[in-house]
Design an enzyme around this catalytic site. Structure first.
Site, PDB file in Angstrom:
ATOM      1  CG  HIS A 101      60.192 -32.879  79.405  1.00 46.62           C
ATOM      2  ND1 HIS A 101      59.079 -32.111  79.652  1.00 46.62           N
ATOM      3  CD2 HIS A 101      59.810 -33.814  78.510  1.00 46.62           C
ATOM      4  CE1 HIS A 101      58.063 -32.573  78.928  1.00 46.62           C
ATOM      5  NE2 HIS A 101      58.491 -33.609  78.228  1.00 46.62           N
ATOM      6  CD  GLU A 173      60.061 -34.908  74.288  1.00 45.50           C
ATOM      7  OE1 GLU A 173      59.598 -36.042  74.114  1.00 45.50           O
ATOM      8  OE2 GLU A 173      59.956 -34.286  75.360  1.00 45.50           O
ATOM      9  N   GLY A 179      51.930 -33.154  75.078  1.00 37.64           N
ATOM     10  CA  GLY A 179      50.906 -33.216  76.115  1.00 37.64           C
ATOM     11  C   GLY A 179      49.507 -32.887  75.637  1.00 37.64           C
ATOM     12  CB  SER A 217      51.128 -35.462  70.069  1.00 39.03           C
ATOM     13  OG  SER A 217      50.697 -34.478  70.978  1.00 39.03           O
TER      14      SER A 217
HETATM   15  P1  PGA Z   1      53.197 -36.799  75.018  1.00 39.34           P
HETATM   16  O1  PGA Z   1      54.468 -36.374  75.907  1.00 39.34           O
HETATM   17  O2  PGA Z   1      53.623 -38.012  74.214  1.00 39.34           O
HETATM   18  O3  PGA Z   1      52.146 -37.093  76.007  1.00 39.34           O
HETATM   19  O4  PGA Z   1      52.888 -35.637  74.129  1.00 39.34           O
HETATM   20  C1  PGA Z   1      55.740 -36.379  75.337  1.00 39.34           C
HETATM   21  C2  PGA Z   1      56.748 -35.835  76.310  1.00 39.34           C
HETATM   22  O5  PGA Z   1      56.436 -34.950  77.109  1.00 39.34           O
HETATM   23  O6  PGA Z   1      57.910 -36.289  76.282  1.00 39.34           O
END
Ligand code: PGA
Length: 278
Positions: A101, A173, A179, A217
């Protein structure tokens, strides 16, 4: 007339990141089970290590909810203070493990080489690796997103070329979309990279097309356009699925969607799931 491939469940999963006490974990799972997961969805949850076994204990044998860890070390055991091994997360009930990640890569210095070791270790321990790849805003603005991400994919698979493509998942991602403060991506920003990831991984691995999820998101308002517009095999969600209500709503929304790379109807690692989840 060409026969239509049977459709395969859409993957909808969430990582709780560093959130939830044991009581909160139990509440979440109970709410999830009360609503249920339709057969057209394979759901997964990635609690913190501390909550793996309590969640495992609450999932019924035939649960459609897969359980995974957010990270694990490649070594089986030893003097690695603060780390948890693949063997240990498997023992605690995980049947999958998230690897690479962006928060691990940027905040904890995880390298492509670390990711590659973890992918190999996960497979050795019968865990499905969920490998996260993505580029920063700087890389995207420089026009190098695709080559950067494809290099991450190839590096992640360096030690497992020829492994069964059914046993590995990728999540695209982009760092800039993740985030608080992340910018939600438009499907056309995502689709070419998703396709490049699927192509590159499928080239290295044996078997049908590798499944690629999208994360960053994702919320109710954009879930279906990302799923369809980016030809994703599923969604990997953070904030919008941190409450069971949010997760249940996303699952309901995705139910009934077919996935693009759907040559088989076998859900991933179902036997492992049964063995690991009581
Ligand atoms: P988020 O996080 O949906 O809050 O943007 C996604 C992730 O970190 O896998």
């Amino acid at each position: 007339m060409t026969p239509t491939a049977p459709s395969r469940p859409v993957l909808v999963g969430t990582s709780w990141k560093m959130n939830k006490t044991l009581a909160e974990a139990v509440d979440f799972v109970e709410s999830l089970l009360a609503v249920g997961v339709p057969p057209s969805v394979d759901a997964f949850i990635l609690p913190p290590h501390t909550a793996l076994s309590v969640v495992r204990d609450r999932l019924p044998q035939d649960s459609r909810v897969r359980l995974g860890a957010q990270n694990a070390h490649w070594a089986s055991e030893g003097a690695f203070t603060g780390e948890v091994s693949m063997h240990m997360v498997r023992d605690a009930g995980a049947s999958m493990v998230e690897i690479g990640h962006s928060e691990r890569r940027t905040a904890f210095g995880e390298t492509d080489e670390d990711v590659s070791r973890k992918v190999a270790a996960a497979l050795e321990h019968d865990l499905v690796p969920l490998v996260c790849v993505g580029e920063s805003a700087v890389v995207r603005d420089a026009g190098s997103a695709e080559s950067f991400v494809v290099a991450q994919v190839r590096a992640a698979l360096a030690g497992v070329a020829g492994a069964d493509s059914e046993r590995i998942l990728f999540a695209y991602e982009p760092y800039w979309a993740i985030g608080t403060g992340g910018r939600a991506a438009a499907p056309d920003e995502v689709a070419p990279i998703m396709a490049a990831i699927r192509r590159a991984a499928t080239e290295v691995l044996a078997g049908p097309p590798v499944r690629v999820l999208y994360g960053g998101s994702v919320e109710e308002a954009n879930a279906l356009s990302l799923l369809d517009g980016a030809a994703a095999d599923g969604l990997f969600v953070g904030r919008a699925a941190l409450s069971a209500t949010g997760f249940n709503r996303l699952i309901a929304l995705c139910a009934g969607r077919s996935t693009p790379s759907a040559p088989l109807s076998t859900p991933i690692d179902r036997e492992v799931q049964h063995a690991a989840c009581r």
